[in-house]
Design an enzyme around this catalytic site. Structure first.
Site, PDB file in Angstrom:
ATOM      1  N   CYS A 297     -27.152 -13.704 -35.714  1.00 14.44           N
ATOM      2  CA  CYS A 297     -27.765 -15.030 -35.640  1.00 14.44           C
ATOM      3  C   CYS A 297     -28.354 -15.294 -34.254  1.00 14.44           C
ATOM      4  CB  CYS A 297     -26.676 -16.046 -35.955  1.00 14.44           C
ATOM      5  SG  CYS A 297     -27.318 -17.621 -36.397  1.00 14.44           S
TER       6      CYS A 297
ATOM      7  N   GLU B 106     -38.676  -9.999 -39.226  1.00 15.70           N
ATOM      8  CA  GLU B 106     -37.498  -9.192 -39.561  1.00 15.70           C
ATOM      9  C   GLU B 106     -36.695  -9.844 -40.684  1.00 15.70           C
ATOM     10  OE1 GLU B 106     -36.657  -7.162 -35.211  1.00 15.70           O
ATOM     11  OE2 GLU B 106     -35.756  -9.091 -35.634  1.00 15.70           O
TER      12      GLU B 106
END
Ligand code: SF4
Length: 342
Positions: free
Chosen positions: A333, A92
């Site tokens: 994150c 990704e």
């Protein structure tokens, strides 16, 4: 399968072309064309003689890497792209819009061997390193999403970039080449969990990229539980390498501190961090822990994090609290896990 022609820097491509009996002058044109055009085969390269294309196609491939899923955050407009490569490996990339800027977060490996317990990619395990062409393809797709205007690139996606350093380094050279994408190295940041030999190599190199190090916590014992790589490269050695890096390059380093509510966000934790990084030219980014299915659950307290930040600032350390983006599409994150359904 033939190697992908996009895996080579301009000087490597020149050597290849010379070995094929092609004039050196064509190498720069081919390199620029490969960087600028999202070609899926050699016939799509414009301005290149047919004879050159035939010679290249006889020994090299030019793969097209499809984006198989695209998610857009309803909260903040963050975009997550899912790529599938020819062997089925998936990664990704994330495009993060800011006030006056757009950043791209790229992956360097499919999965990750490091196994940090707070990270969804770590839970996947390691599949393989990405090739330079697979990294630059992510850049090209992110650039298109950003309307041709990216402010920065961070290697903070899936994987540990310094465990695939040769390929990541090549992709940096390809992206920053002024005959290709011409994206400045000064706008690229590579983030590592602390692979000391590569930090030392970077201290000596003439690359202009920025370095971010995931400290995670200033407590060595706690870090050993959260970051298995700490057994190979203990925090004290990582910090020493960072200190040397700053002095050797006259540069600052970014320390990433993962805030795990109630675990490492007390005033005494802040004091430990201040002591650990004292005297290093740095900036600290406080990163709130993002939840993912199967990962640790921590209730962050904004008030405690702000207090933590205040203590660092009072000690003279530039400290920023990261505003996480894309959490509703699992793009923040620590959440990347090639699973668009989550
Ligand atoms: S935090 Fe980085 S190094 Fe650690 S498991 Fe996740 S991707 Fe790998």
């Amino acid at each position: 399968m033939f190697p992908d022609i996009r895996d080579y820097t301009r000087s490597e491509l020149s050597e290849i072309m010379i070995s094929l009996g092609v004039k050196k002058a064509h190498a720069t044109r081919v390199f620029g064309c490969l960087c600028r055009k999202n070609a899926g085969n050699f016939s799509e390269l414009s301005g290149i003689p047919e004879s050159v294309k035939v010679k290249l196609a006889a020994g090299y491939s030019l793969a097209w890497f499809p984006v198989i899923d695209r998610r857009v955050s309803k909260i903040d407009g963050t975009i997550k792209l899912l790529f599938r490569f020819q062997d089925g490996a998936e990664v990704e990339s994330v495009i993060i819009p800011g006030k006056n800027r757009v950043s791209a977060c790229l992956s360097s490996q499919a999965g990750c061997a490091c196994g940090c317990v707070f990270c969804a990619t770590g839970a996947l395990g390691f599949r393989r390193d990405l090739k330079p062409s697979e990294i630059t393809a992510q850049f090209a797709a992110c650039l298109r999403e950003a309307g041709g205007n990216l402010s920065s690139v961070v290697f903070m996606g899936m994987g540990e970039p310094f465990l695939n350093w040769e390929n990541v380094k090549k992709s940096i050279l390809i992206l920053s080449d002024n005959k290709g994408c011409n994206f400045p190295q000064t706008k690229m940041t590579v983030s590592t969990v602390g692979i000391v030999p590569v930090i030392q190599e970077l201290a000596k190199s003439d690359l202009k990229i920025k370095l971010a190090i995931s400290v995670v916590t200033a407590d060595e014992k706690q870090r050993a539980k959260l970051v298995p790589m700490n057994a190979t490269y203990p925090l004290a050695e990582v910090i020493e390498a960072a200190r040397h890096y700053c002095l050797a390059r006259n540069a600052q380093v970014f320390f990433e501190y993962l805030v795990l509510g109630g675990e490492n966000d007390s005033p005494s934790d802040a004091e430990k961090l201040i002591k650990l990084i004292k005297g290093i030219g740095c900036r600290v980014n406080l990163i709130p822990h993002n939840l993912w299915r199967g990962g640790p659950v921590r209730a962050d307290s904004h008030a405690r994090v702000k207090e933590f930040q205040k203590l660092l600032i009072a000690a003279g350390i530039r400290t920023y609290l990261r505003v996480e983006k894309g959490s509703d599409i699992m793009a923040a994150c620590g959440q990347l896990a090639v699973n668009p359904g989550t």
